[in-house]
Design a protein around this motif. Structure first.
Motif, short mmCIF file in Angstrom:
data_model
loop_
_atom_site.label_atom_id
_atom_site.label_comp_id
_atom_site.label_asym_id
_atom_site.label_seq_id
_atom_site.Cartn_x
_atom_site.Cartn_y
_atom_site.Cartn_z
N VAL A 90 45.16 34.21 42.87
CA VAL A 90 44.73 35.45 43.51
C VAL A 90 45.74 36.53 43.16
O VAL A 90 46.95 36.32 43.29
CB VAL A 90 44.65 35.28 45.05
N ILE A 91 45.25 37.66 42.68
CA ILE A 91 46.11 38.80 42.34
C ILE A 91 46.13 39.75 43.54
O ILE A 91 45.09 40.08 44.09
CB ILE A 91 45.59 39.54 41.09
N LEU A 92 47.34 40.20 43.92
CA LEU A 92 47.50 41.20 44.98
C LEU A 92 48.04 42.47 44.35
O LEU A 92 48.88 42.41 43.46
CB LEU A 92 48.54 40.73 46.00
N THR A 93 47.56 43.60 44.82
CA THR A 93 48.11 44.86 44.32
C THR A 93 47.91 45.98 45.32
O THR A 93 46.96 45.98 46.10
CB THR A 93 47.50 45.26 42.98
N GLY A 94 48.82 46.91 45.28
CA GLY A 94 48.70 48.12 46.08
C GLY A 94 47.93 49.20 45.34
O GLY A 94 47.67 50.27 45.85
N TYR A 95 47.56 48.91 44.10
CA TYR A 95 46.87 49.87 43.24
C TYR A 95 45.46 49.38 42.96
O TYR A 95 45.09 49.14 41.82
CB TYR A 95 47.62 50.06 41.92
N GLY A 96 44.69 49.16 44.00
CA GLY A 96 43.37 48.58 43.85
C GLY A 96 42.37 49.52 43.21
O GLY A 96 42.16 50.62 43.68
N ASN A 97 41.78 49.09 42.11
CA ASN A 97 40.67 49.79 41.50
C ASN A 97 39.83 48.80 40.70
O ASN A 97 40.26 47.68 40.46
CB ASN A 97 41.12 51.00 40.67
N ILE A 98 38.67 49.22 40.29
CA ILE A 98 37.74 48.34 39.61
C ILE A 98 38.31 47.83 38.30
O ILE A 98 38.19 46.66 37.97
CB ILE A 98 36.40 49.06 39.38
N VAL A 99 38.96 48.69 37.55
CA VAL A 99 39.49 48.31 36.25
C VAL A 99 40.49 47.17 36.37
O VAL A 99 40.41 46.17 35.65
CB VAL A 99 40.16 49.52 35.56
N THR A 100 41.44 47.30 37.28
CA THR A 100 42.45 46.25 37.40
C THR A 100 41.83 44.97 37.96
O THR A 100 42.26 43.88 37.60
CB THR A 100 43.64 46.70 38.26
N ALA A 101 40.82 45.09 38.81
CA ALA A 101 40.15 43.89 39.33
C ALA A 101 39.46 43.14 38.19
O ALA A 101 39.59 41.92 38.06
CB ALA A 101 39.13 44.27 40.40
N VAL A 102 38.74 43.86 37.36
CA VAL A 102 38.05 43.24 36.22
C VAL A 102 39.06 42.62 35.27
O VAL A 102 38.90 41.49 34.80
CB VAL A 102 37.16 44.27 35.50
N THR A 103 40.14 43.34 35.00
CA THR A 103 41.18 42.83 34.11
C THR A 103 41.81 41.56 34.67
O THR A 103 42.03 40.59 33.95
CB THR A 103 42.27 43.91 33.87
N ALA A 104 42.08 41.56 35.98
CA ALA A 104 42.68 40.38 36.62
C ALA A 104 41.77 39.16 36.47
O ALA A 104 42.23 38.06 36.16
CB ALA A 104 42.96 40.66 38.09
N VAL A 105 40.48 39.35 36.67
CA VAL A 105 39.53 38.24 36.56
C VAL A 105 39.45 37.77 35.11
O VAL A 105 39.41 36.56 34.83
CB VAL A 105 38.15 38.63 37.11
N LYS A 106 39.48 38.70 34.16
CA LYS A 106 39.45 38.32 32.74
C LYS A 106 40.68 37.50 32.36
O LYS A 106 40.61 36.62 31.52
CB LYS A 106 39.36 39.55 31.85
N PHE A 107 41.82 37.80 32.97
CA PHE A 107 43.05 37.07 32.68
C PHE A 107 43.08 35.71 33.39
O PHE A 107 43.99 34.93 33.18
CB PHE A 107 44.28 37.89 33.08
N GLY A 108 42.13 35.46 34.26
CA GLY A 108 42.04 34.15 34.89
C GLY A 108 42.18 34.12 36.40
O GLY A 108 42.20 33.04 37.00
N ALA A 109 42.28 35.27 37.04
CA ALA A 109 42.39 35.29 38.50
C ALA A 109 41.06 34.85 39.11
O ALA A 109 39.99 35.22 38.62
CB ALA A 109 42.76 36.67 39.00
#
Length: 186
Positions: A90-109
């Motif tokens: 699970v990736i946590l971030t204070g900079y939540g946006n769609i792009v970083t969410a999609v990127t995190a899932v692509k990297f394996g989150a």
């Protein structure tokens, strides 16, 4: 799913958990909470420490902050998935946006949570059987936000290279840097 169902589901499971976050108070609170829920927790405060922990023994679960002092948590999640494909991160971030969410899932989150996330949310994300279908938002994104999201997506696809992103978006590099430095519009 209730906590009891999650506990039953996970009884025969490897309960090793790696938490990578540079916020020491949050790290210690989350560690204590997850240990009380039956996890065997290892902590790291940087990308380097997280990668070292994965090299020693890849955990079954991971909670990783996206922005760390020495780099990006996506590097840690990618290494975890390479070493242990069945791991749930699970990736946590204070900079939540769609792009970083999609990127995190692509990297394996497995999931992505915006800070501040509490221990219950993190626990449920780690133990979720499947993702629930997203609900239709009451307030869709503004045109400015959509533009900002697009710029962030291209920036990530260009490997976070400002010059290449500016070239592909046909905009001046300094203009792009100013946009990237600002917070996301609402």
């Amino acid at each position: 799913m209730s906590d009891d169902q999650a506990e039953t589901m996970a009884e025969g499971q490897d309960r090793s958990l790696l938490i990578v976050d540079d916020d020491k108070p949050f790290l210690s609170r989350l560690t204590r909470t997850m240990e009380s829920r039956g996890f065997s927790v290892r902590c790291a405060e940087s990308v380097a420490e997280g990668l070292e922990a994965i090299a020693q023994s890849p955990p079954a679960f991971a909670v990783i902050d996206m922005r760390l002092g020495d780099g990006n948590g996506l590097d840690v999640i990618a290494e975890l998935k390479a070493k242990r494909p069945d791991a749930r991160g699970v990736i946590l971030t204070g900079y939540g946006n769609i792009v970083t969410a999609v990127t995190a899932v692509k990297f394996g989150a497995f999931d992505y949570l915006a800070k501040p996330a509490d221990a219950d949310e993190i626990y449920h994300a780690l133990m979720a059987v499947q993702h629930d279908k997203a609900e239709l938002p009451e307030n869709p994104m503004s045109a400015d936000r959509v533009r900002w999201e697009h710029i962030q997506r291209v920036y990530e696809l260009c490997g976070r290279n400002v010059s290449e992103t500016a070239r592909r978006l046909n905009m001046h590099r300094r203009t792009l840097q100013r946009i990237l430095a600002k917070r996301a519009p609402r």
